[in-house]
Write a protein that holds these residues in place. Sequence first.
Motif, PDB file in Angstrom:
ATOM      1  N   PHE A 142       0.810  -1.221   0.000  1.00 47.31           N
ATOM      2  CA  PHE A 142       0.000   0.000   0.000  1.00 47.31           C
ATOM      3  C   PHE A 142       0.839   1.265   0.000  1.00 47.31           C
ATOM      4  N   GLY A 143       0.982   1.860  -1.159  1.00 50.86           N
ATOM      5  CA  GLY A 143       1.667   3.145  -1.270  1.00 50.86           C
ATOM      6  C   GLY A 143       0.646   4.270  -1.247  1.00 50.86           C
ATOM      7  N   PRO A 144       1.099   5.516  -1.431  1.00 43.07           N
ATOM      8  CA  PRO A 144       0.170   6.646  -1.407  1.00 43.07           C
ATOM      9  C   PRO A 144      -1.021   6.512  -2.364  1.00 43.07           C
ATOM     10  N   GLU A 146      -2.681   3.878  -3.365  1.00 42.05           N
ATOM     11  CA  GLU A 146      -3.649   2.933  -2.815  1.00 42.05           C
ATOM     12  C   GLU A 146      -4.318   3.514  -1.576  1.00 42.05           C
TER      13      GLU A 146
ATOM     14  N   PHE B 195       6.297  12.997   3.904  1.00 41.87           N
ATOM     15  CA  PHE B 195       5.322  12.176   4.620  1.00 41.87           C
ATOM     16  C   PHE B 195       5.161  12.696   6.037  1.00 41.87           C
ATOM     17  N   GLN B 200       3.940   5.180   7.007  1.00 42.68           N
ATOM     18  CA  GLN B 200       3.522   5.394   5.623  1.00 42.68           C
ATOM     19  C   GLN B 200       4.709   5.619   4.701  1.00 42.68           C
ATOM     20  N   THR B 203       6.136   2.077   4.004  1.00 40.57           N
ATOM     21  CA  THR B 203       5.320   1.257   3.106  1.00 40.57           C
ATOM     22  C   THR B 203       5.281   1.873   1.703  1.00 40.57           C
ATOM     23  N   ALA B 204       5.422   3.202   1.608  1.00 41.21           N
ATOM     24  CA  ALA B 204       5.449   3.806   0.278  1.00 41.21           C
ATOM     25  C   ALA B 204       6.630   3.247  -0.505  1.00 41.21           C
ATOM     26  N   MET B 205       7.757   3.027   0.173  1.00 39.91           N
ATOM     27  CA  MET B 205       8.902   2.474  -0.538  1.00 39.91           C
ATOM     28  C   MET B 205       8.696   0.987  -0.819  1.00 39.91           C
ATOM     29  N   SER B 207       6.032  -0.549  -1.328  1.00 40.52           N
ATOM     30  CA  SER B 207       5.012  -0.769  -2.345  1.00 40.52           C
ATOM     31  C   SER B 207       5.526  -0.396  -3.740  1.00 40.52           C
ATOM     32  N   SER B 209       6.421   2.701  -4.654  1.00 40.61           N
ATOM     33  CA  SER B 209       6.114   4.070  -5.048  1.00 40.61           C
ATOM     34  C   SER B 209       7.342   4.970  -5.024  1.00 40.61           C
TER      35      SER B 209
END
Lengths: 515, 332
Positions: A142-144, A146, B195, B200, B203-205, B207, B209
């Motif tokens: 889950f990135g931004p 999502e 961020f 967050q 998890t952004a990395m 995922s 992103s």
Amino acid sequence: MDVFAHLANGIASVLSPTTLLFLLIGVLVGMFIGAIPGLGPSAGLAILLPLTFGLDATTAIVMLAAVYYGAMYGGTITSVLINTPGDSASVPATLEGYPLARKGRAIPALIIAAVASFVAGTVATVILTVAAPPTARIASSFGPPELFLLVVIGLLTLVVLVGKSWKGGLLSVVLGFAIGTVGIDVSGGEQRYTFGSTELINGVDFIPVAIGLFGLGEILWTIYRGGHRETPAEMDLRARRGAFWPSRQEWREAAKPIARGTPLGFLLGVIPGAGATVASLISYSTEKALSKRPERFGKGAVEGLAGPEAANNSAATGSMVPLLTLGIPGSASTAVLLGGFMMWGLQPGPLLMRDNPEFAWGLIASMYLGNVMLLAMNVFCIPLFAAVTRIRFATLAPLIILLCAFGTFTVNGSIVEVGIMFGCGVLGFCMRLYGLSPAATVIALVLGPIAEETLRQSLLLSGGTFAVFVERTPSLALLGVMAVLVIVPIAIPAAKRALHRRAAEREQEGAPPLT
Amino acid sequence: MPNTRRPLTALTLPAALALLAAATGCGAGTTLQEDPEEYPSQNLEWTIAFGPGGGNDIMSRTLVDILNEHDLYPHDIAVENREGGSGATGWGHLLSNSGDPYVVSTTSGSFLTTPLQADTGWTHADFTHVGLLATDDLLFLVPESAGIADWAEWTEHAADTGPVAVGGIGTVNVDFIVQARLAEQAGYEIEYVPFNDEGQLQTAMSSGSLDAIVSNPGSAMGQVKGGDITPLLFTGKERLDALPDVPTAAEEGHKGMVSMPRGLILPPGAPDYARDWWIGVMRKVVKTKEWRDYITKNHLAEDIRWGDDFTAYLKDSGDEFEASLREQGAVK
């Protein structure tokens, strides 16, 4: 490595008298903290965390986790009895729980909520036991983009929540968004609507707004409609007629929503960010959509209490997944717990469960036991708490106002927030007077800033194109869910209407022509 | 130890103190005149400007624990979290107790950045600086799946692919300065994504992103050890004991890396004897085994500077922060 061997070791490490004692203290304190308006799980944890400094890590986590889910049980008590949610995830439960209490069904409503919490908490702990590592993959995908879509789904469910009065609903949501813009804009670093005050640079907190709009607003409303002149006797009579246990009908109504809310809550609870709130919102709107008599919603529908309550509690357990397997906090409460890990000298991360099995598995084992303790304690204490419905309103109202002020002040020790709370009380009263939706406002206040932040992050990442929302598999899946959410509530009534029309037409064709 | 207080009279109140009270705009009522020899003769109020469980909180509680364990403070210490406004509330509390030697607090990155963002009524220069104990530096991290093994590979990759998406906490923060400086000096373009919270960001990395993030070793070490993320660079002066193979930014030829100061402060205008007393005590604290354990476990870089050296350090860092953020357009 065998899961059950680990669990057995965990149970063994919990069964020492000291740990059991701390578990008991944890659930007790958690429940009572949750029952104070304003003090939800995260505030309760923040207050108690310093006391665990120097405690053995397993004992400390067992106690704090118990405070966490204990406060979720306790929060239901204030939601149902005095219309004051302790955190954003329990807002939907408030919408049905409080009307039930007003109808004299306070005790059965609380029992159903406790059983829903217990079933959800226990089933979610089973899922946590057997499937923590695979579900952790959901969290890390889950990135931004999502997160943004998820929050939008949560906001879409508000359409269901506000029901027919869409103009009032829209106004309520916009009001929530507006309050949510206060504070430093994380993307630009600039202040918005803070008037230079350092008190406001981190924005307006959910707690004072929720207590004001719900708790205080309700009291002002009751006074306005003359509720203070009613004798508690009539309420009392109704309560006695309602007896202690929920009726068979109510159990039947609660069963399926609990069964649906539990897996939903766990799944979304795993996702860092707004998981729990979105889960209970989706549960509420699902139950309303599936209900044969959706018009009862907002007036004390058991399904609307049981489903979100289950979702909310299993989301709390679900949020332990990223915490234990990745060392990533998914919510304000688990962020405090993560701080605790470091305070007790543990290194959170993917190796935590391997390197400290007695800690991780002791925690998981304790959650089974803690849920049983809480159910027993709730059933025992509910009549005690529910006795407040028998107190004269004229006596009760000042006490609740005092408790609301006390609870709000305790969270951050800020007198400004107490002011915000009172201001929102007046606002909440006006909203009720003009048929607006305080629930939509507080949900928008919580989800709005997350939506803004994740949207801006997504667009920064994509260089300004919206393609980022369709390029990744998890986003596509979420878009599918969103389409279903938008289409189903519009399609079903439309289909129904079409069927009706056709039936009517057929009738008309067969009918003799009018002279 | 006798707990005597001298009556506060106009005669014993030195002119200096009156001047100071006037200068700081605060009442002298909170300040008690006492014999420097008798310091400390009262209970201590330890203000933590952040919530429980954060880096600042853990450091403060470790220090208080050491002071108690080793009987270094002869009276009671009351610890209080006064969070809010990114430190503005807690340090504002010290400001309103100007001159009082019985209120202490600890610093972090916001001590320098919050006054740049909001009208706090104080800057780092207003306080009485006891000493810097350590700095909290950053690790530059990429996901393991990216297959990038070292800094040279990263800079090459980043220069080739055009603007890379990098993340950190906040905009007016150390993270942004470090990301911007590294990109500028290594010659690649970035899109910096700020961020609000660590979870967050990470998890952004994971995922996919973000291409890279910076994080404090304390929060990233678990994932680094688990092999999910690869550390390429450390912004501290020396390599981390826990990651001896990760080069420092200086070794790779990068300058101007800023870090979060972890130090001890007293309210503005606290008397010199109090500051000197605390310097003496903290010299003992930093030698204890508990403090060494704390430094190791939280992966801090020890950096000890007492009194005026700390003041000079804060001034340099503060100027550096301000200049850099102004240059990047993050503050006006």
